[in-house]
Design a protein around this motif. Structure first.
Motif, PDB file in Angstrom:
ATOM      1  N   GLU A 142       0.573  -1.067   0.113  1.00 21.22           N
ATOM      2  CA  GLU A 142       0.318   0.379  -0.023  1.00 21.22           C
ATOM      3  C   GLU A 142       1.100   1.323  -0.159  1.00 21.22           C
ATOM      4  O   GLU A 142       0.743   1.987  -0.602  1.00 21.22           O
ATOM      5  N   LYS A 143       2.088   1.460   0.791  1.00 22.43           N
ATOM      6  CA  LYS A 143       3.063   2.400   0.658  1.00 22.43           C
ATOM      7  C   LYS A 143       3.219   2.246  -0.543  1.00 22.43           C
ATOM      8  O   LYS A 143       3.517   3.782  -1.224  1.00 22.43           O
ATOM      9  N   ALA A 144       3.790   1.340  -1.117  1.00 23.37           N
ATOM     10  CA  ALA A 144       4.500   1.556  -2.637  1.00 23.37           C
ATOM     11  C   ALA A 144       3.179   2.219  -3.644  1.00 23.37           C
ATOM     12  O   ALA A 144       3.516   3.017  -4.967  1.00 23.37           O
ATOM     13  N   LYS A 145       1.986   1.858  -3.546  1.00 26.12           N
ATOM     14  CA  LYS A 145       0.801   1.826  -4.212  1.00 26.12           C
ATOM     15  C   LYS A 145       1.591   3.824  -5.340  1.00 26.12           C
ATOM     16  O   LYS A 145       1.465   4.586  -4.651  1.00 26.12           O
ATOM     17  N   VAL A 146       1.064   3.508  -6.789  1.00 21.04           N
ATOM     18  CA  VAL A 146       1.158   5.140  -6.760  1.00 21.04           C
ATOM     19  C   VAL A 146      -0.313   6.437  -6.442  1.00 21.04           C
ATOM     20  O   VAL A 146      -0.217   7.102  -6.586  1.00 21.04           O
ATOM     21  N   THR A 147      -1.273   5.444  -7.017  1.00 21.24           N
ATOM     22  CA  THR A 147      -2.673   5.994  -6.472  1.00 21.24           C
ATOM     23  C   THR A 147      -2.772   5.179  -5.096  1.00 21.24           C
ATOM     24  O   THR A 147      -4.039   4.178  -5.216  1.00 21.24           O
ATOM     25  N   VAL A 150      -5.997   3.453   0.678  1.00 20.47           N
ATOM     26  CA  VAL A 150      -5.731   4.180   2.241  1.00 20.47           C
ATOM     27  C   VAL A 150      -5.362   5.228   2.007  1.00 20.47           C
ATOM     28  O   VAL A 150      -4.168   6.239   1.859  1.00 20.47           O
ATOM     29  N   MET A 151      -6.659   6.190   2.283  1.00 27.78           N
ATOM     30  CA  MET A 151      -6.735   7.670   2.439  1.00 27.78           C
ATOM     31  C   MET A 151      -6.541   8.317   3.390  1.00 27.78           C
ATOM     32  O   MET A 151      -5.933   9.619   3.665  1.00 27.78           O
ATOM     33  N   ASP A 156      -5.484   1.909  10.260  1.00 26.45           N
ATOM     34  CA  ASP A 156      -6.228   1.453  11.411  1.00 26.45           C
ATOM     35  C   ASP A 156      -5.049   0.317  11.651  1.00 26.45           C
ATOM     36  O   ASP A 156      -4.916  -0.869  11.140  1.00 26.45           O
ATOM     37  N   GLY A 157      -5.346  -0.055  12.907  1.00 26.25           N
ATOM     38  CA  GLY A 157      -4.766  -1.229  13.900  1.00 26.25           C
ATOM     39  C   GLY A 157      -3.234  -0.630  15.179  1.00 26.25           C
ATOM     40  O   GLY A 157      -4.402   0.412  15.717  1.00 26.25           O
ATOM     41  N   THR A 158      -3.348  -1.676  15.674  1.00 26.28           N
ATOM     42  CA  THR A 158      -2.667  -1.519  16.837  1.00 26.28           C
ATOM     43  C   THR A 158      -1.011  -1.525  16.196  1.00 26.28           C
ATOM     44  O   THR A 158      -1.240  -2.553  16.463  1.00 26.28           O
ATOM     45  N   ASP A 180      -7.879   7.540  11.760  1.00 28.71           N
ATOM     46  CA  ASP A 180      -6.025   8.910  11.908  1.00 28.71           C
ATOM     47  C   ASP A 180      -6.739   9.205  13.735  1.00 28.71           C
ATOM     48  O   ASP A 180      -6.109  10.170  14.151  1.00 28.71           O
ATOM     49  N   LYS A 181      -7.603   8.341  14.543  1.00 29.16           N
ATOM     50  CA  LYS A 181      -7.480   8.934  15.920  1.00 29.16           C
ATOM     51  C   LYS A 181      -7.247   7.711  16.680  1.00 29.16           C
ATOM     52  O   LYS A 181      -7.793   6.674  16.834  1.00 29.16           O
TER      53      LYS A 181
END
Length: 253
Positions: A142-147, A150-151, A156-158, A180-181
């Motif tokens: 996901e970090k590598a995706k051009v588009t 995850v916005m 989300d997670g621990t 983001d909370k």
């Protein structure tokens, strides 16, 4: 007679024009009409940016997994996997007693590369580790995706973080994030004897109070550093560092 002459001249002129058009070189013809056999189709848009990306799985009472994924031309070319224990130290597979866990560490990395995907089978007898590896690889992709899909700024997670070690040990934080909370924070300390601190028996009252009260303050601050707890400045500093480390692990970019 004059009409025949006019028709003959018109016919000759038409033949001359046709011959001239057919003699044009390919590069002289209008571009909209060229259909060469060697014409290349437009390149497909890339899904991933080339590079190396690292991401963590969710953390629990047994620790978490970390994946470092290298991508070139939308292909997974290399994957490195490791596990981090509940005490926030790297698992040593050379001494780890459970053989399937060690085997999964090597085999799962190969599967991700061979299939060029996160959708691989779990390793038999190491399901928990396999699922953590897959989550970590999925987040790295996901970090590598051009588009991006995850916005949010954070997954989300621990996530687990730790402070640097001092003469009395170090701090650990488990930070849960949703949209983001920061929704929950659990704090602990590992002593210089490599044991979790037992706050039910710990004699220094201020340290116990800090451990009990600071989690709510971190939730309130949404993971940002909090003010030093009176009488437990060093513990507060260590917890601030551990929470910041967990927040860094959770970042999407």
């Amino acid at each position: 007679m004059k009409r025949i002459l006019v028709l003959s001249l018109a016919f000759a002129l038409t033949l001359s024009l046709l011959a001239g058009c057919s003699a044009l070189k390919p590069q002289e013809r209008p571009q909209g009409r060229q259909q060469g056999a060697g014409a290349q189709p437009p390149a497909a848009a890339k899904t991933y940016s080339d590079g190396t990306y690292t991401a963590a799985s969710d953390a629990d009472d047994h620790g978490y997994a970390l994946a470092t994924v290298t991508i070139k031309d939308d292909k997974i070319t290399a994957v490195q996997l490791k596990e981090v224990t509940e005490k926030a130290v790297d698992k040593d597979f050379n001494t780890y007693p459970y053989a399937p866990s060690k085997e999964a560490n090597a085999e799962m990395a190969e599967r991700f590369v061979e299939k060029n995907s996160v959708d691989v089978d779990d390793y038999t007898k190491a399901t928990h580790s396999s699922q953590k590896y897959k989550q970590a690889v999925r987040r790295a992709l996901e970090k590598a995706k051009v588009t991006p899909a995850v916005m949010t700024a954070y997954f989300d997670g621990t996530f687990m973080g730790r402070s640097k070690a001092g003469e009395h040990g170090y701090a650990i934080a488990l930070v849960t994030i949703k949209g983001d909370k920061v929704t929950d924070v659990k704090l602990n300390e590992v002593t210089e004897k490599n044991e979790f601190k037992d706050y039910t028996k710990y004699p220094y009252k201020k340290s116990v109070e800090a451990h009990d009260q600071l989690p709510a303050k971190f939730v309130e601050s949404n993971g940002r550093p909090v003010d030093a707890f009176t009488g437990a400045t060093q513990s507060t500093e260590a917890f601030n560092e551990a929470v910041a480390s967990a927040m860094e692990q959770a970042k999407v970019k």
